[in-house]
Scaffold this active site. Structure first.
Site, short mmCIF file in Angstrom:
data_model
loop_
_atom_site.label_atom_id
_atom_site.label_comp_id
_atom_site.label_asym_id
_atom_site.label_seq_id
_atom_site.Cartn_x
_atom_site.Cartn_y
_atom_site.Cartn_z
N VAL A 72 -9.45 3.81 -2.39
CA VAL A 72 -8.32 2.96 -2.00
C VAL A 72 -8.79 1.91 -0.99
O VAL A 72 -7.98 1.33 -0.28
CB VAL A 72 -7.15 3.79 -1.42
N ARG A 104 -12.06 -0.87 -1.15
CA ARG A 104 -12.40 -2.08 -1.87
C ARG A 104 -13.26 -1.71 -3.07
O ARG A 104 -14.09 -0.81 -3.01
CB ARG A 104 -13.16 -3.06 -0.97
N ASP A 112 -7.84 2.67 -7.31
CA ASP A 112 -6.80 1.66 -7.11
C ASP A 112 -7.38 0.27 -6.92
O ASP A 112 -6.66 -0.72 -6.95
CB ASP A 112 -5.95 2.03 -5.89
N GLU A 162 -10.96 -7.66 -10.61
CA GLU A 162 -9.53 -7.44 -10.77
C GLU A 162 -8.87 -8.68 -11.38
O GLU A 162 -9.17 -9.79 -10.94
CB GLU A 162 -8.88 -7.10 -9.42
N HIS A 220 -4.28 -1.91 -7.92
CA HIS A 220 -4.33 -2.34 -6.51
C HIS A 220 -2.92 -2.32 -5.90
O HIS A 220 -2.44 -3.33 -5.37
CB HIS A 220 -4.92 -3.75 -6.41
N SER A 265 -1.73 0.82 -4.16
CA SER A 265 -1.55 2.07 -3.42
C SER A 265 -0.76 1.88 -2.13
O SER A 265 -0.09 2.81 -1.66
CB SER A 265 -2.90 2.70 -3.09
#
Length: 318
Positions: A224, A226, A250, A255, A274, A276
């Site tokens: 959670v 990077r 996450d 991305e 992404h 969380s």
């Protein structure tokens, strides 16, 4: 003059600030123009990488605030070497990310993903599940988010240790903290490894083939922090080879996660986009943090959450 870097939407609840300053809202392609003559920059679009390219136009900038805990999108040499003060939104996401981590740990232990698949097939298959009480978790990153995770996991009956810049015993949240530089020598002791470290030159790619080989084959990995903290190909190989039992992810080095990524289809992987820390009302909470610092800045008072630009995060006593 305040410049605000937005994405598709403007930040909410900006009216009080608009009463106190001239505000220029801009998207990435207009950032250079908005920076000319601006005293402060609010990077509301915290995933944007537009700031370095527009930095040449920052002729009066004294303060930059980013609407996230991580500052890596804006921590480039031009900012690091300047006198511009950098602040972040530390504190907004601590408890929500901790809840996410507890949730995915429970999901692994109670085999929720398989229950959903069996339900979709209307298949009644009794299984036994794991307990999490007494299991040992390592939280890599001992800042406020890591501490919130540690406290919640302890409340659920888990044993928790930490990994940070320096080793120590008797920490109020982690008990034992291992030095990150010696991390691989300790990974085999843990059932769950939770990563929430900031992204710096020292932490980039810290979870590689060697780290995953050091983990137990029944251990689960949770990221959670990077995406760039992990060498993705090494993680995929570890999951395929059974070097680790599963992963909840996450954040990713690319991305959105590409549609052809093997992580999407692995039964032992939980993917979330992404999110969380993104609870209902999080955007308003981010603006509240900025608004408080804006008031302080206007009044000449010390700012909250000042980032040490050499370290890449807000330093603390630990």
């Amino acid at each position: 003059m305040l410049a605000v870097l937005c994405g598709e939407k403007h930040p909410p609840d900006m009216h009080p600030i608009e009463q106190e300053a001239t505000v220029r809202y801009t998207r990435a392609d207009g950032l250079a123009e908005a920076l000319r003559g601006a005293d402060a920059l609010f990077v509301y679009d915290f995933l944007s990488t537009a700031v370095p390219d527009a930095w040449h136009a920052a002729d009066r900038l004294r303060w930059l605030h980013i609407a996230s805990a991580g500052v890596d999108p804006v921590l480039f040499p031009g900012l690091r070497d300047s006198d511009v003060v950098l602040t972040n939104s530390r504190g907004v996401f601590d408890d929500s990310i901790a809840e996410y981590v507890l949730g995915v740990i429970l999901a692994f232990a109670k085999d929720f993903a398989r229950s959903v698949r069996l339900q979709d097939n209307r298949e009644w298959r009794h299984r036994e599940s794991e307990r999490i009480a007494g299991r040992h978790a390592l939280v890599v990153g001992t800042g406020p988010i890591g501490r919130a995770i540690a406290r919640l996991l302890r409340a659920a009956g888990m044993r928790v240790s930490g990994a940070g810049r320096r080793a120590r015993d008797g920490d109020p949240d982690f008990g034992t903290v291992h030095a990150s530089a010696e991390l691989n020598g300790h990974l085999s002791a843990f059932d769950f490894v939770v990563v929430v470290a900031p992204l710096t030159e020292r932490t980039k790619g810290m979870f590689d083939a060697e780290a995953f080989a050091a983990m137990r084959p029944d251990a689960r990995f949770v990221n959670v922090g990077r995406g760039e903290l992990v060498v993705t190909d090494d993680l995929v190989e570890a999951l395929r080879a059974g070097s680790i039992a599963g992963a909840a992810l996450d954040v990713f080095d690319t991305e959105p996660l590409p549609a052809d990524s093997p992580l999407w289809t692995m039964d032992n992987v939980f993917v979330s986009p992404h999110m969380s820390g993104d609870f209902i009302g999080w955007r308003n909470a981010l603006v509240e943090v900025f608004a408080d610092n804006f008031r302080r800045w206007r009044a000449g008072e010390p700012l909250r959450n000042v980032v040490d630009k050499r370290l890449g995060y807000v330093p603390s006593a630990d």
